[in-house]
Design a protein around this motif. Structure first.
Motif, PDB file in Angstrom:
ATOM      1  N   ASP A  44       0.779  -1.185   0.007  1.00  0.00           N
ATOM      2  CA  ASP A  44      -0.088  -0.009  -0.024  1.00  0.00           C
ATOM      3  C   ASP A  44       0.860   1.264   0.167  1.00  0.00           C
ATOM      4  O   ASP A  44       1.634   1.520   0.783  1.00  0.00           O
ATOM      5  N   TYR A  46       0.162   4.187   0.359  1.00  0.00           N
ATOM      6  CA  TYR A  46      -0.161   5.299   1.194  1.00  0.00           C
ATOM      7  C   TYR A  46       0.447   5.273   2.600  1.00  0.00           C
ATOM      8  O   TYR A  46      -0.059   5.931   3.633  1.00  0.00           O
ATOM      9  N   ASP A  67      -3.508   8.178   2.704  1.00  0.00           N
ATOM     10  CA  ASP A  67      -4.632   8.201   1.394  1.00  0.00           C
ATOM     11  C   ASP A  67      -6.071   8.771   2.123  1.00  0.00           C
ATOM     12  O   ASP A  67      -6.494   8.253   2.959  1.00  0.00           O
TER      13      ASP A  67
END
Length: 142
Positions: A44, A46, A67
């Motif tokens: 991920d 973010y 995010d």
């Protein structure tokens, strides 16, 4: 051990130190071990794993999540989510988590200048973390 505490991003060279990280079972129910955090973060873009360092030694870690669409705790698109803080059991009871939290606003301003809010989340039964956040003067979201 001195008390010069630094917050910095995890790097690939930090993996070796993660293998020796100790976290008591009663604390592990509230947070993720650093190795688990790194697994999640690799998937991920973010998620940003951070390292708490004293004299070049890993003493703790936490995560920042940036995010805006994945943050269910606020509608503020300029917020970071702070999560999964832990301090290695061999370094607990020295005030290091408190010092790290006091440095958190400075870290956010320096590394995420477009962010204007940090959301701290905690499980409602994690009294140790709640007390720590309150002592540090940080707002929490239960």
């Amino acid at each position: 051990m001195g008390t010069e505490l630094v917050l910095r991003p995890f790097m690939d060279k930090d993996y070796a130190a993660l293998n020796d990280y100790c976290l008591p079972t009663e604390q592990a129910i509230y947070t993720s071990l650093p190795l688990k955090i790194m697994e999640v973060f690799r998937r991920d873009e973010y998620n940003f794993p951070m390292k708490i360092v004293v004299n070049d030694d890993l003493v703790g870690c936490f995560a920042l999540y940036a995010d805006k669409s994945g943050n269910k705790y606020t509608s503020n698109e300029n917020a970071n989510l702070f999560k999964s803080i832990s301090v290695d059991s061999r370094h607990q009871k020295k005030g290091l988590a408190f010092k790290a939290l006091k440095k958190l606003p400075q870290l956010i301003k320096r590394n995420y200048p477009n962010k204007d809010e940090v959301i701290l989340t905690v499980h409602h039964t994690n009294n140790q973390a709640i007390n720590l956040y309150e002592k540090a003067g940080l707002p929490i979201d239960l």
